[in-house]
Design a protein around this motif. Structure first.
Motif, PDB file in Angstrom:
ATOM      1  N   LEU A  50       0.793  -1.138  -0.016  1.00  0.00           N
ATOM      2  CA  LEU A  50       0.028  -0.214   0.085  1.00  0.00           C
ATOM      3  C   LEU A  50       0.765   1.291   0.063  1.00  0.00           C
ATOM      4  O   LEU A  50       1.648   1.511   0.860  1.00  0.00           O
ATOM      5  N   VAL A  51       0.751   2.059  -1.026  1.00  0.00           N
ATOM      6  CA  VAL A  51       1.349   3.423  -1.081  1.00  0.00           C
ATOM      7  C   VAL A  51       0.561   4.491  -0.906  1.00  0.00           C
ATOM      8  O   VAL A  51      -0.470   4.731  -1.952  1.00  0.00           O
ATOM      9  N   ILE A  52       0.933   5.333  -0.024  1.00  0.00           N
ATOM     10  CA  ILE A  52       0.146   6.514   0.252  1.00  0.00           C
ATOM     11  C   ILE A  52       0.738   7.882   0.057  1.00  0.00           C
ATOM     12  O   ILE A  52       1.913   8.019   0.535  1.00  0.00           O
ATOM     13  N   ARG A  53       0.042   8.490  -0.598  1.00  0.00           N
ATOM     14  CA  ARG A  53       0.890   9.954  -0.733  1.00  0.00           C
ATOM     15  C   ARG A  53      -0.180  11.082  -0.521  1.00  0.00           C
ATOM     16  O   ARG A  53      -1.296  11.246  -1.058  1.00  0.00           O
ATOM     17  N   ASP A  54       0.082  12.128   0.446  1.00  0.00           N
ATOM     18  CA  ASP A  54      -0.342  13.155   0.952  1.00  0.00           C
ATOM     19  C   ASP A  54      -1.874  12.852   1.068  1.00  0.00           C
ATOM     20  O   ASP A  54      -2.810  13.378   0.801  1.00  0.00           O
ATOM     21  N   VAL A  55      -2.125  11.989   2.059  1.00  0.00           N
ATOM     22  CA  VAL A  55      -3.461  11.604   2.513  1.00  0.00           C
ATOM     23  C   VAL A  55      -3.639  12.040   3.923  1.00  0.00           C
ATOM     24  O   VAL A  55      -2.870  11.492   5.008  1.00  0.00           O
ATOM     25  N   VAL A  56      -4.438  13.144   4.522  1.00  0.00           N
ATOM     26  CA  VAL A  56      -4.579  13.672   5.731  1.00  0.00           C
ATOM     27  C   VAL A  56      -3.032  13.949   6.297  1.00  0.00           C
ATOM     28  O   VAL A  56      -2.566  14.575   5.974  1.00  0.00           O
ATOM     29  N   LEU A  57      -2.756  13.069   7.271  1.00  0.00           N
ATOM     30  CA  LEU A  57      -1.469  13.274   8.218  1.00  0.00           C
ATOM     31  C   LEU A  57      -0.315  12.386   7.446  1.00  0.00           C
ATOM     32  O   LEU A  57       0.841  12.499   8.096  1.00  0.00           O
ATOM     33  N   ILE A  58      -0.435  11.561   6.536  1.00  0.00           N
ATOM     34  CA  ILE A  58       0.462  10.883   5.875  1.00  0.00           C
ATOM     35  C   ILE A  58       0.858  11.736   4.673  1.00  0.00           C
ATOM     36  O   ILE A  58       0.253  11.803   3.808  1.00  0.00           O
ATOM     37  N   ASP A  59       2.142  12.111   4.573  1.00  0.00           N
ATOM     38  CA  ASP A  59       2.684  12.669   3.390  1.00  0.00           C
ATOM     39  C   ASP A  59       3.580  11.358   2.401  1.00  0.00           C
ATOM     40  O   ASP A  59       2.986  11.745   1.276  1.00  0.00           O
ATOM     41  N   ARG A  60       4.201  10.775   2.772  1.00  0.00           N
ATOM     42  CA  ARG A  60       4.800   9.490   2.065  1.00  0.00           C
ATOM     43  C   ARG A  60       4.837   8.240   2.890  1.00  0.00           C
ATOM     44  O   ARG A  60       5.436   8.375   3.886  1.00  0.00           O
ATOM     45  N   LEU A  61       4.465   7.125   2.460  1.00  0.00           N
ATOM     46  CA  LEU A  61       4.329   6.059   3.245  1.00  0.00           C
ATOM     47  C   LEU A  61       4.111   4.855   2.430  1.00  0.00           C
ATOM     48  O   LEU A  61       3.298   4.797   1.234  1.00  0.00           O
ATOM     49  N   THR A  62       5.021   3.963   2.400  1.00  0.00           N
ATOM     50  CA  THR A  62       4.924   2.552   1.652  1.00  0.00           C
ATOM     51  C   THR A  62       4.883   1.618   2.646  1.00  0.00           C
ATOM     52  O   THR A  62       5.737   1.400   3.475  1.00  0.00           O
ATOM     53  N   LEU A  63       3.709   0.648   2.762  1.00  0.00           N
ATOM     54  CA  LEU A  63       3.779  -0.386   3.508  1.00  0.00           C
ATOM     55  C   LEU A  63       3.823  -1.975   2.854  1.00  0.00           C
ATOM     56  O   LEU A  63       3.028  -1.795   1.645  1.00  0.00           O
ATOM     57  N   ASP A  64       4.618  -2.788   3.121  1.00  0.00           N
ATOM     58  CA  ASP A  64       4.708  -4.134   2.540  1.00  0.00           C
ATOM     59  C   ASP A  64       3.946  -5.133   3.342  1.00  0.00           C
ATOM     60  O   ASP A  64       4.237  -5.068   4.640  1.00  0.00           O
ATOM     61  N   PHE A  65       2.890  -6.152   3.052  1.00  0.00           N
ATOM     62  CA  PHE A  65       2.140  -6.784   3.817  1.00  0.00           C
ATOM     63  C   PHE A  65       2.411  -8.252   3.417  1.00  0.00           C
ATOM     64  O   PHE A  65       2.939  -8.645   2.101  1.00  0.00           O
ATOM     65  N   GLY A  66       2.511  -9.191   4.481  1.00  0.00           N
ATOM     66  CA  GLY A  66       2.660 -10.563   4.302  1.00  0.00           C
ATOM     67  C   GLY A  66       1.573 -11.304   4.680  1.00  0.00           C
ATOM     68  O   GLY A  66       0.420 -10.959   4.626  1.00  0.00           O
ATOM     69  N   SER A  99      -7.548   5.198   3.429  1.00  0.00           N
ATOM     70  CA  SER A  99      -6.763   5.149   2.239  1.00  0.00           C
ATOM     71  C   SER A  99      -6.913   4.016   1.314  1.00  0.00           C
ATOM     72  O   SER A  99      -7.127   4.112  -0.146  1.00  0.00           O
ATOM     73  N   LEU A 100      -6.831   2.718   1.793  1.00  0.00           N
ATOM     74  CA  LEU A 100      -7.431   1.664   1.203  1.00  0.00           C
ATOM     75  C   LEU A 100      -8.633   1.592   0.468  1.00  0.00           C
ATOM     76  O   LEU A 100      -8.889   1.347  -0.696  1.00  0.00           O
ATOM     77  N   GLY A 101      -9.607   2.116   1.088  1.00  0.00           N
ATOM     78  CA  GLY A 101     -10.935   2.296   0.469  1.00  0.00           C
ATOM     79  C   GLY A 101     -11.073   3.212  -0.454  1.00  0.00           C
ATOM     80  O   GLY A 101     -11.563   3.054  -1.579  1.00  0.00           O
ATOM     81  N   LEU A 102     -10.348   4.470  -0.657  1.00  0.00           N
ATOM     82  CA  LEU A 102     -10.080   5.167  -1.734  1.00  0.00           C
ATOM     83  C   LEU A 102      -9.636   4.533  -2.757  1.00  0.00           C
ATOM     84  O   LEU A 102     -10.110   4.428  -4.070  1.00  0.00           O
ATOM     85  N   ALA A 103      -8.458   3.799  -2.754  1.00  0.00           N
ATOM     86  CA  ALA A 103      -7.922   2.914  -3.708  1.00  0.00           C
ATOM     87  C   ALA A 103      -8.675   1.778  -4.368  1.00  0.00           C
ATOM     88  O   ALA A 103      -8.801   1.360  -5.587  1.00  0.00           O
ATOM     89  N   LEU A 104      -9.840   1.306  -3.578  1.00  0.00           N
ATOM     90  CA  LEU A 104     -10.791   0.273  -3.939  1.00  0.00           C
ATOM     91  C   LEU A 104     -11.849   1.059  -4.350  1.00  0.00           C
ATOM     92  O   LEU A 104     -12.805   0.199  -4.582  1.00  0.00           O
ATOM     93  N   GLY A 105     -12.133   2.287  -4.729  1.00  0.00           N
ATOM     94  CA  GLY A 105     -13.079   2.606  -5.409  1.00  0.00           C
ATOM     95  C   GLY A 105     -14.157   3.275  -4.191  1.00  0.00           C
ATOM     96  O   GLY A 105     -15.260   3.770  -5.054  1.00  0.00           O
ATOM     97  N   MET A 106     -13.930   3.442  -3.269  1.00  0.00           N
ATOM     98  CA  MET A 106     -14.762   4.169  -2.128  1.00  0.00           C
ATOM     99  C   MET A 106     -15.096   5.581  -2.542  1.00  0.00           C
ATOM    100  O   MET A 106     -14.252   6.083  -3.416  1.00  0.00           O
ATOM    101  N   ARG A 107     -16.053   6.067  -1.995  1.00  0.00           N
ATOM    102  CA  ARG A 107     -16.623   7.561  -2.298  1.00  0.00           C
ATOM    103  C   ARG A 107     -15.145   8.377  -2.241  1.00  0.00           C
ATOM    104  O   ARG A 107     -14.487   8.166  -1.100  1.00  0.00           O
ATOM    105  N   ALA A 108     -14.947   9.381  -2.852  1.00  0.00           N
ATOM    106  CA  ALA A 108     -13.781  10.279  -2.987  1.00  0.00           C
ATOM    107  C   ALA A 108     -14.193  11.467  -2.060  1.00  0.00           C
ATOM    108  O   ALA A 108     -14.787  12.430  -2.630  1.00  0.00           O
ATOM    109  N   ASP A 109     -13.669  11.723  -1.023  1.00  0.00           N
ATOM    110  CA  ASP A 109     -13.879  12.952  -0.210  1.00  0.00           C
ATOM    111  C   ASP A 109     -12.562  13.876  -0.391  1.00  0.00           C
ATOM    112  O   ASP A 109     -11.400  13.295   0.050  1.00  0.00           O
TER     113      ASP A 109
END
Length: 550
Positions: free
Chosen positions: A5-21, A41-51
């Protein structure tokens, strides 16, 4: 399953890359650290309502990319094919969503631009998110019948075949009835038209032949006087042929007087022969062209009748014969339609009986499966501190279809004597999450989405209940990837991967970060969860014991 999951500039997160096992992963952190930001953030990537409120302050846009690993037989594959998204074998499937500060957003799947609805549809086959306000997944009655069938290994093949046979017969019968109604309505017209055409006896090519004959007779009428004049010139007493013959007789008497007279006689003989031949041809032509006015009148009447009936039926005259055959077939079909309808009605009665019998057997199988599911869920409720609650699977009459005639809904009663109702309407936030967990454990063998996310499923519980929740989550994680947002050290201790969510304050503002903890860091984090703000040695020892017992 979710790999990154790669997040850029979402609320309090500026740059974040998370790897999951694989297996069970937990996300912990102090209240307000920003755990909900990850789920949003994950919901946004999966097509949830864009706020637009998700865009980090002072930034123009936010972006989230989620990478999933899926096999060739994953349920998402046909959805990708239907959406026209090409996916390389062995490559991660990328969900990407960008969101502008003014509210505009764009969606991408596998690198291709798609509607956000496509992200939601494909994402639903990959991820289940269960939270206190979740209205999807197990809470949606539309999916309860399929879940029950999977749990009970209920086969619907016989019902599907019976339904297909039933619907095919209904369609055929409806179509035949409409055709019969049309035929009955047009019967008088057809019978009159068939009688009229049979009496007319039209033949292909007849109209052209009559038109040519009519034209020839009209032309003969115009040249009759000329032919009569020619006949007079040939055969009359003063006609040319008669005079040639008289001249020949005279030359015969004097032809011996001079050679030229003999030659003149020979020329006259040739002229008489040619003139006689011309006379014969004129006579033959007159004979062949001769007609009576009745013949012309009859030809014209026949021609006009053919053309008139052709105009009436809006066809060419040459098509009248084919039209007669069609109308005769329509009358014959109408005559046999009633018998065919009666035959189909008998077949339909049999098909309906077969369907109802198969549907009734399916209902019995579902009721038996419902009893087993109710028992399985009940066994999970007490350890989850829901011993006063009851769960039941209601199998009630529904709209008949290819999957039977049953409506299935999961209902709960949270207190003794309280009425049953839908999960989402009856259970409180904490109870709802635990009911979902109990259901998930009971249904675990039937799978579901390859990644499941539980948001604070342990809210308001601790001790033995929290341990029971952790145990059940660990069992689920042997079959699926689980990500759990938790405040419970008992749940966190069962994780294979432990992420800590932290909030920091600096000169450039407040930021949320997430990092994967090492073994020592895990023990420290669980100790913090046990003791609160000040981590004691006793808490560390207890954390170590929790980690050792799992």
């Amino acid at each position: 399953m979710l790999r990154q999951l790669v997040i850029r500039d979402v609320v309090l997160i500026d740059r974040l890359t998370l790897d999951f096992g694989d297996g069970l992963g937990v996300l912990t952190g102090e209240t307000g650290a920003g755990k909900s930001i990850l789920l949003d953030s994950l919901g946004l990537a999966l097509g949830m309502r864009a706020d637009s409120g998700l865009v980090r302050a002072a930034q123009d846009a936010a972006a989230v990319t989620a990478a999933f690993e899926l096999g060739p037989d994953h349920p998402a594959v046909p959805l990708l094919d239907a959406a026209g998204v090409e996916q390389e074998a062995g490559e991660p499937l990328l969900f990407r969503r960008t969101l502008k500060a003014d509210g505009g957003s764009r969606a991408f799947l596998g690198g291709a631009p798609v509607p956000a609805s496509t992200l939601r549809e494909v994402g639903a086959s990959l991820v289940e998110i269960h939270g206190q306000h979740d209205d999807r997944g197990l809470l949606n009655p539309k999916g309860h019948r399929g879940l029950l069938d999977s749990f009970g290994k209920v086969r619907t093949d016989a019902v599907q075949r019976a339904w297909t046979r039933l619907t095919d017969l209904r369609q055929e019968l409806d179509q035949l009835r409409r055709s019969q109604e049309d035929a009955d309505r047009d019967r008088d017209f057809l019978e009159h038209s068939v009688e009229e055409l049979r009496k007319l006896r039209p033949e292909e090519g007849e109209e052209e032949a009559l038109a040519e004959k009519r034209a020839a007779m009209k032309q003969f009428a115009r040249i009759t006087d000329d032919l009569d004049g020619l006949q007079e010139l040939f055969t009359g007493s003063e006609g040319g042929l008669s005079q040639l013959r008289q001249a020949a007789r005279r030359l015969e008497r004097v032809g011996d007087a001079h050679p030229l007279l003999a030659e003149a006689l020979a020329a006259l003989d040739r002229a008489i022969i040619d003139a006689s031949e011309a006379e014969d041809k004129v006579e033959r032509a007159r004979t062949e062209l001769d007609f009576s006015p009745d013949d012309l009148e009859a030809a014209e009447a026949r021609l006009f009748e053919l053309r008139g009936i052709a105009r009436k039926h809006r066809v060419e005259p040459d098509q009248l014969r084919h039209l007669l055959i069609q109308m005769e077939e329509a009358l014959e079909s109408a005559a046999g339609g009633s018998a065919r309808i009666a035959e189909l009605e008998r077949s339909l009665d049999v098909a309906e009986a077969d369907y109802h019998a198969a549907a009734a057997a399916l209902t019995e199988a579902r009721q038996a499966a419902a009893a087993r599911l109710d028992a399985a869920v009940a066994a999970e409720l007490a350890p989850l501190k829901l011993e006063a609650a009851r769960f039941r699977t209601v199998v009630s009459p529904g709209e008949p279809g290819p999957a039977g005639a049953d409506r299935v809904e999961f209902e709960v009663s949270t207190n003794p004597g309280a009425p049953f109702g839908a999960l989402i309407k009856i259970a409180s936030g904490g109870e709802l999450s635990r009911f979902i967990l109990a259901l998930k454990v009971a249904l675990a063998e039937e799978g579901g989405a390859s990644t499941m996310i539980f948001d604070e499923i342990d809210r308001g519980v601790g001790g033995a209940v929290a341990s029971a929740i952790g145990d059940r989550l660990a069992r689920l994680a042997t079959r699926s990837q689980l990500l759990v947002v938790t405040h419970s050290p008992q749940v966190a201790a069962r994780a294979r991967h432990h992420y800590r969510i932290e909030k920091s304050h600096g000169a450039d503002g407040t930021r949320t970060t997430v990092r994967l903890l090492s073994a020592d860091e895990r023990r420290e984090e669980i100790a913090r969860m046990l003791s609160g703000a000040e981590v004691t040695e006793e808490a560390r020892a207890q954390a170590a014991r929790l980690l050792e017992t799992v």
